[in-house]
Design a protein around this motif. Structure first.
Motif, PDB file in Angstrom:
ATOM      1  N   VAL A  50      -4.934  -6.821  21.591  1.00 17.18           N
ATOM      2  CA  VAL A  50      -5.471  -5.663  22.492  1.00 17.18           C
ATOM      3  C   VAL A  50      -5.852  -6.225  23.836  1.00 17.18           C
ATOM      4  O   VAL A  50      -5.727  -5.595  24.943  1.00 17.18           O
ATOM      5  CB  VAL A  50      -6.415  -4.931  21.752  1.00 17.18           C
ATOM      6  CG1 VAL A  50      -6.997  -3.824  22.798  1.00 17.18           C
ATOM      7  CG2 VAL A  50      -5.701  -4.229  20.645  1.00 17.18           C
ATOM      8  N   LYS A  51      -6.609  -7.385  24.079  1.00 20.59           N
ATOM      9  CA  LYS A  51      -7.154  -8.046  25.093  1.00 20.59           C
ATOM     10  C   LYS A  51      -6.161  -8.382  25.993  1.00 20.59           C
ATOM     11  O   LYS A  51      -6.125  -8.706  27.033  1.00 20.59           O
ATOM     12  CB  LYS A  51      -8.033  -8.990  24.769  1.00 20.59           C
ATOM     13  CG  LYS A  51      -9.350  -8.537  24.392  1.00 20.59           C
ATOM     14  CD  LYS A  51     -10.671  -9.758  23.976  1.00 20.59           C
ATOM     15  CE  LYS A  51     -11.629  -9.241  23.043  1.00 20.59           C
ATOM     16  NZ  LYS A  51     -12.639 -10.430  22.707  1.00 20.59           N
ATOM     17  N   GLY A  52      -4.879  -8.543  25.432  1.00 18.96           N
ATOM     18  CA  GLY A  52      -3.836  -9.171  26.081  1.00 18.96           C
ATOM     19  C   GLY A  52      -2.721  -7.797  26.448  1.00 18.96           C
ATOM     20  O   GLY A  52      -1.644  -7.934  26.850  1.00 18.96           O
ATOM     21  N   TRP A  53      -3.345  -6.589  26.522  1.00 19.44           N
ATOM     22  CA  TRP A  53      -3.170  -5.306  26.898  1.00 19.44           C
ATOM     23  C   TRP A  53      -1.839  -4.851  25.918  1.00 19.44           C
ATOM     24  O   TRP A  53      -1.028  -3.925  26.401  1.00 19.44           O
ATOM     25  CB  TRP A  53      -2.578  -5.410  28.385  1.00 19.44           C
ATOM     26  CG  TRP A  53      -3.820  -5.957  29.268  1.00 19.44           C
ATOM     27  CD1 TRP A  53      -3.835  -7.054  29.693  1.00 19.44           C
ATOM     28  CD2 TRP A  53      -4.910  -4.981  29.665  1.00 19.44           C
ATOM     29  NE1 TRP A  53      -5.101  -7.113  30.566  1.00 19.44           N
ATOM     30  CE2 TRP A  53      -5.855  -5.744  30.326  1.00 19.44           C
ATOM     31  CE3 TRP A  53      -5.314  -3.707  29.234  1.00 19.44           C
ATOM     32  CZ2 TRP A  53      -7.034  -5.302  30.754  1.00 19.44           C
ATOM     33  CZ3 TRP A  53      -6.572  -3.202  29.784  1.00 19.44           C
ATOM     34  CH2 TRP A  53      -7.237  -4.273  30.607  1.00 19.44           C
ATOM     35  N   MET A  54      -1.910  -5.250  24.666  1.00 18.56           N
ATOM     36  CA  MET A  54      -0.740  -4.747  23.715  1.00 18.56           C
ATOM     37  C   MET A  54      -1.426  -4.014  22.693  1.00 18.56           C
ATOM     38  O   MET A  54      -2.675  -3.909  22.499  1.00 18.56           O
ATOM     39  CB  MET A  54      -0.021  -5.994  23.222  1.00 18.56           C
ATOM     40  CG  MET A  54       0.853  -6.464  24.401  1.00 18.56           C
ATOM     41  SD  MET A  54       1.618  -8.283  23.672  1.00 18.56           S
ATOM     42  CE  MET A  54       0.096  -9.248  23.950  1.00 18.56           C
ATOM     43  N   HIS A  55      -0.842  -2.977  21.833  1.00 19.39           N
ATOM     44  CA  HIS A  55      -1.466  -2.392  20.883  1.00 19.39           C
ATOM     45  C   HIS A  55      -1.652  -3.102  19.575  1.00 19.39           C
ATOM     46  O   HIS A  55      -0.764  -3.819  19.446  1.00 19.39           O
ATOM     47  CB  HIS A  55      -0.780  -0.951  20.826  1.00 19.39           C
ATOM     48  CG  HIS A  55      -0.997  -0.025  21.894  1.00 19.39           C
ATOM     49  ND1 HIS A  55      -1.542   1.385  21.738  1.00 19.39           N
ATOM     50  CD2 HIS A  55      -0.355  -0.049  23.070  1.00 19.39           C
ATOM     51  CE1 HIS A  55      -1.420   1.860  22.828  1.00 19.39           C
ATOM     52  NE2 HIS A  55      -0.746   0.998  23.677  1.00 19.39           N
ATOM     53  N   SER A  56      -2.514  -2.977  18.770  1.00 21.30           N
ATOM     54  CA  SER A  56      -2.799  -3.633  17.356  1.00 21.30           C
ATOM     55  C   SER A  56      -1.854  -2.776  16.448  1.00 21.30           C
ATOM     56  O   SER A  56      -1.454  -1.668  16.375  1.00 21.30           O
ATOM     57  CB  SER A  56      -4.237  -3.346  17.066  1.00 21.30           C
ATOM     58  OG  SER A  56      -4.397  -3.728  15.927  1.00 21.30           O
ATOM     59  N   VAL A  57      -1.825  -3.581  15.564  1.00 21.29           N
ATOM     60  CA  VAL A  57      -0.832  -3.027  14.214  1.00 21.29           C
ATOM     61  C   VAL A  57      -1.797  -2.826  13.155  1.00 21.29           C
ATOM     62  O   VAL A  57      -1.516  -2.197  12.046  1.00 21.29           O
ATOM     63  CB  VAL A  57       0.087  -4.331  13.923  1.00 21.29           C
ATOM     64  CG1 VAL A  57       1.200  -4.483  14.744  1.00 21.29           C
ATOM     65  CG2 VAL A  57      -0.596  -5.509  13.181  1.00 21.29           C
ATOM     66  N   ARG A  58      -2.971  -2.767  13.342  1.00 22.25           N
ATOM     67  CA  ARG A  58      -4.065  -2.209  12.453  1.00 22.25           C
ATOM     68  C   ARG A  58      -4.564  -0.930  12.824  1.00 22.25           C
ATOM     69  O   ARG A  58      -4.700  -0.558  13.974  1.00 22.25           O
ATOM     70  CB  ARG A  58      -5.143  -3.272  12.425  1.00 22.25           C
ATOM     71  CG  ARG A  58      -4.742  -4.859  11.826  1.00 22.25           C
ATOM     72  CD  ARG A  58      -6.032  -5.708  11.923  1.00 22.25           C
ATOM     73  NE  ARG A  58      -7.275  -5.245  11.043  1.00 22.25           N
ATOM     74  CZ  ARG A  58      -7.691  -5.857   9.778  1.00 22.25           C
ATOM     75  NH1 ARG A  58      -6.768  -6.842   9.535  1.00 22.25           N
ATOM     76  NH2 ARG A  58      -8.584  -5.485   9.570  1.00 22.25           N
ATOM     77  N   GLY A  59      -5.215  -0.124  11.739  1.00 24.07           N
ATOM     78  CA  GLY A  59      -5.917   1.096  12.082  1.00 24.07           C
ATOM     79  C   GLY A  59      -7.511   0.814  12.481  1.00 24.07           C
ATOM     80  O   GLY A  59      -8.116   1.924  12.927  1.00 24.07           O
ATOM     81  N   ASP A  60      -7.841  -0.390  12.463  1.00 18.80           N
ATOM     82  CA  ASP A  60      -9.330  -0.315  12.944  1.00 18.80           C
ATOM     83  C   ASP A  60      -9.540  -1.048  14.261  1.00 18.80           C
ATOM     84  O   ASP A  60     -10.818  -1.605  14.280  1.00 18.80           O
ATOM     85  CB  ASP A  60     -10.205  -1.007  11.654  1.00 18.80           C
ATOM     86  CG  ASP A  60      -9.490  -2.476  11.377  1.00 18.80           C
ATOM     87  OD1 ASP A  60      -8.497  -2.803  12.002  1.00 18.80           O
ATOM     88  OD2 ASP A  60      -9.945  -2.895  10.405  1.00 18.80           O
ATOM     89  N   VAL A  61      -8.763  -1.242  14.911  1.00 22.02           N
ATOM     90  CA  VAL A  61      -8.702  -1.828  16.273  1.00 22.02           C
ATOM     91  C   VAL A  61      -7.950  -0.671  17.385  1.00 22.02           C
ATOM     92  O   VAL A  61      -7.176  -0.304  17.252  1.00 22.02           O
ATOM     93  CB  VAL A  61      -7.694  -2.995  16.379  1.00 22.02           C
ATOM     94  CG1 VAL A  61      -7.813  -3.630  17.861  1.00 22.02           C
ATOM     95  CG2 VAL A  61      -8.271  -4.039  15.224  1.00 22.02           C
ATOM     96  N   LYS A  62      -8.913  -0.397  18.210  1.00 20.22           N
ATOM     97  CA  LYS A  62      -8.706   0.620  19.296  1.00 20.22           C
ATOM     98  C   LYS A  62      -7.509   0.338  20.280  1.00 20.22           C
ATOM     99  O   LYS A  62      -7.203  -1.168  20.346  1.00 20.22           O
ATOM    100  CB  LYS A  62      -9.778   0.988  20.046  1.00 20.22           C
ATOM    101  CG  LYS A  62     -10.846   1.765  19.495  1.00 20.22           C
ATOM    102  CD  LYS A  62     -11.946   2.126  20.485  1.00 20.22           C
ATOM    103  CE  LYS A  62     -13.132   3.084  19.878  1.00 20.22           C
ATOM    104  NZ  LYS A  62     -14.011   3.465  20.991  1.00 20.22           N
ATOM    105  N   ALA A  63      -6.739   0.989  20.927  1.00 18.97           N
ATOM    106  CA  ALA A  63      -5.917   0.771  21.842  1.00 18.97           C
ATOM    107  C   ALA A  63      -6.400   0.174  23.190  1.00 18.97           C
ATOM    108  O   ALA A  63      -7.570   0.164  23.385  1.00 18.97           O
ATOM    109  CB  ALA A  63      -5.093   2.041  22.171  1.00 18.97           C
TER     110      ALA A  63
END
Length: 345
Positions: A292-305
């Motif tokens: 996410v810090k690399g501006w991509m979205h996570s594949v987990r449900g517990d990490v924000k966009a």
């Protein structure tokens, strides 16, 4: 499992994800496991060089102090070309693969080149994954429309993909080259399926320009050479948030092109334990916060966009459906059709 069904259920699982957590902290269990991993690994990836240098390398080095991780970076098609040569030579140098085009992993799986591994983080991955662990979605990128707010008002900007065929944008629209970009290739396949190849005939007639990659497009969007472009969301998020550039994202009303780029281990890896540990780390909460810090979205449900992005669940629920098996089986034909219709003079 019939591979053409590899994407089913992802939106439903994402819709069930709640209580998204913020960035920070880390997965102590993953850290403890990584501390004992040794040897070396070669990762082939299409992640941007600056993200590798500023995010991947330092985070992975910290997580694996006793393992040397090397990186080969290139656009998805450049990486695929390199791997194709290595497969023919029967000497695959990569241990781990992280490129943008999910359909390519289906081809590798069909050839029996991937090492099945059920990650310890399997239960936490709510995005696409192979039931036997041949690959996992590890980062979610999105093809969107972007514009320069210094040149256009929000109400003037295109709202969906078909708006790009409006004559008022003639000669002022662009997209990345699908011969070089994996995400652009996915976008071409998805839009051709949704609107027919005639859609690209209309874009061609409207003066569509095809640039080498997303970076070239963002620069010409900044200068005003282009008014509206098809581009990766992460490019715009990074510039808007880190450099305060006046670039804005439009999430098309007819659907974002959602690309859940996977991670996989090659069966020929000489360090299977190290490769498995790296997959576990990337899928851990700590690894996904780095994504996410690399501006991509996570594949987990517990990490924000990422900051400034639409909620991942909302993007995925409204995405354009992609026939990944069709993209895997018809790569050359799809690229040739695009080249003939758009790139030929």
């Amino acid at each position: 499992m019939k591979k053409s069904k590899w994407m089913l259920g992802a939106a439903a699982m994402l819709a069930l994800s709640v209580a998204l957590a913020g960035c920070g902290g880390g997965d102590k269990k993953a850290d403890n496991k990584a501390a004992g991993v040794k040897g070396s690994l070669m990762v082939y990836t299409s992640i941007y060089p600056d993200i590798i240098d500023n995010m991947c390398k330092p985070n992975v080095a910290k997580a694996f102090p006793d393992m040397k991780v090397n990186w080969f970076q290139g656009g998805t098609e450049k990486v695929i070309t390199k791997i194709t040569g290595e497969i023919k030579a029967k000497k695959i140098a990569a241990d781990v693969l992280m490129v943008a085009d999910p359909s390519y992993y289906l081809k590798l799986q069909e050839q029996g080149l991937l090492l099945p591994y059920k990650s310890k983080e399997d239960a936490n991955v709510i995005s696409e994954k192979d039931k036997d662990g041949n690959w996992y979605g590890v980062r979610i990128s999105n093809m969107i429309i972007a514009y320069n707010s210094n040149k256009l008002k929000a109400e003037e900007a295109p709202k969906n993909w078909t708006d790009l065929t409006d004559p008022k944008w003639k000669g002022k629209i662009a997209m990345p080259n699908p011969m070089l970009s994996g995400t652009a290739y996915v976008a071409v396949g998805a839009l051709a399926d949704k609107y027919g190849w005639e859609y690209f005939d209309k874009l061609k007639a409207n003066g569509l320009r095809v640039e080498e990659g997303n970076s070239a497009i963002q620069n010409k969007l900044l200068t005003g050479e282009y008014a509206a472009v098809m581009i990766l969301e992460e490019n715009i998020l990074k510039l808007a948030n880190t450099k305060k550039e006046p670039l804005k994202i439009v999430y098309p009303t007819d659907g974002v092109i959602n690309v859940p780029s996977p991670i996989a281990i090659f069966k020929e890896t000489k360090n299977p334990e190290g490769a498995k540990a790296l997959v576990d780390w990337w899928l851990s909460k700590e690894g996904q916060e780095a994504v996410v810090k690399g501006w991509m979205h996570s594949v987990r449900g517990d990490v924000k966009a990422p900051t400034g992005a639409e909620e991942t669940k909302k993007i995925v629920e409204g995405r354009i459906k992609v026939d990944w098996q069709k993209l895997a089986n018809n790569n050359a034909q799809i690229k040739e059709e695009f080249r003939k219709r758009v790139m030929d003079k």
